[in-house]
Design a protein around this motif. Structure first.
Motif, PDB file in Angstrom:
ATOM      1  N   GLU A  42       0.764  -1.089  -0.076  1.00 31.09           N
ATOM      2  CA  GLU A  42       0.200   0.087   0.101  1.00 31.09           C
ATOM      3  C   GLU A  42       0.951   0.939  -0.018  1.00 31.09           C
ATOM      4  OE1 GLU A  42      -0.592  -0.281   4.971  1.00 31.09           O
ATOM      5  OE2 GLU A  42      -2.308  -0.377   3.693  1.00 31.09           O
ATOM      6  N   TYR A  43       0.806   2.315   0.051  1.00 31.91           N
ATOM      7  CA  TYR A  43       1.432   3.645  -0.709  1.00 31.91           C
ATOM      8  C   TYR A  43       1.910   4.083   1.022  1.00 31.91           C
ATOM      9  CZ  TYR A  43       2.498   8.217  -2.610  1.00 31.91           C
ATOM     10  OH  TYR A  43       2.923   9.229  -2.764  1.00 31.91           O
ATOM     11  N   GLN A 144      -3.484   6.065  -7.346  1.00 30.72           N
ATOM     12  CA  GLN A 144      -4.216   4.684  -6.742  1.00 30.72           C
ATOM     13  C   GLN A 144      -3.177   3.562  -8.372  1.00 30.72           C
ATOM     14  OE1 GLN A 144      -6.362   3.586  -5.391  1.00 30.72           O
ATOM     15  NE2 GLN A 144      -6.000   5.166  -4.163  1.00 30.72           N
ATOM     16  N   MET A 147      -0.836   2.523  -7.498  1.00 35.44           N
ATOM     17  CA  MET A 147      -0.907   0.525  -6.804  1.00 35.44           C
ATOM     18  C   MET A 147      -1.103  -0.509  -7.507  1.00 35.44           C
ATOM     19  SD  MET A 147       0.547   1.639  -3.360  1.00 35.44           S
ATOM     20  CE  MET A 147       1.642   1.783  -4.082  1.00 35.44           C
ATOM     21  N   LYS A 151       0.373  -4.128  -7.955  1.00 38.99           N
ATOM     22  CA  LYS A 151      -0.039  -5.398  -6.903  1.00 38.99           C
ATOM     23  C   LYS A 151      -0.095  -6.083  -8.485  1.00 38.99           C
ATOM     24  CE  LYS A 151      -2.753  -4.121  -3.982  1.00 38.99           C
ATOM     25  NZ  LYS A 151      -2.368  -5.698  -2.514  1.00 38.99           N
TER      26      LYS A 151
END
Length: 206
Positions: A42-43, A144, A147, A151
């Motif tokens: 996550e960020y 976003q 991320m 992923k």
């Protein structure tokens, strides 16, 4: 002599099996590293949580390097130094640069695609967008997209690692029909003895 040969081959086979086990453990560690980042990235990820995945990655890399260098000990002495030089050049030279270039290119492509998909509905028609500044909106979209792209990249790497691990396990196990396609000498000798025994019985009864 055959017993001495078997005794001399037994430690070699045991060491070979141990290196196969080490290779499986190394691939499993690298797969665990990829899974950790896929499910936990996550960020605002704190730096303290990176200890476990980095340890798994380093542990797997070191074990694979040990296995590869040990396998090179089977190379004849006149070609040993050339083999070590090629292995060192690939692992410490252009191997890391090539992998970084491929992953960087894939990440840039995924970033562009995801940013385009995430920003498709961000226009002046949307009433919620008019309250947000352009810079803040652009930063949120890029965050976003990064991320999601990471992923996605980790997911593809996990599939590749699991595929390599599965191929290695199947290749080294008895699941593959190797003995069906290439029967052992013991089974051939047993089959020949059975056929000779049946021929002798037929001759005796005839």
């Amino acid at each position: 002599s055959s017993s001495m040969c078997c005794q001399s081959m037994s430690p070699i086979s045991e060491s070979f099996n141990s290196y196969k086990t080490m290779t499986v453990i190394a691939f499993s560690s690298i797969t665990g590293y990829l899974m950790y980042f896929y499910f936990g990235i996550e960020y605002a990820l704190p730096k303290e949580t990176l200890f476990i995945p980095l340890f798994l990655r380093s542990f797997g890399y070191v074990m694979i390097a040990i296995c590869f260098l040990t396998v090179l000990s089977r190379v004849p002495f006149q070609h040993f130094f050339q083999a070590v030089s090629v292995q060192s050049f690939v692992s410490a030279g252009f191997g890391g640069a090539l992998g970084t270039a491929i992953l960087g290119h894939a990440l840039n492509g995924a970033m562009k695609k995801n940013a385009m998909l995430l920003g498709a509905g961000l226009d002046h028609v949307n009433p919620f967008i008019s309250r947000i500044s352009v810079g803040e909106l652009y930063g949120a979209v890029q965050q976003q997209a990064l991320m999601v792209s990471m992923k996605e990249l980790y997911g593809w790497l996990i599939l590749l690692a699991l595929f390599c691990l599965l191929v290695f396990l199947v290749y080294e196990s008895d699941i593959r029909p190797y003995k069906v396609l290439h029967p052992t000498y013991r089974s051939i000798r047993r089959f020949v003895k059975h056929e000779l025994r049946m021929d002798k019985k037929l001759e005796a009864t005839g």
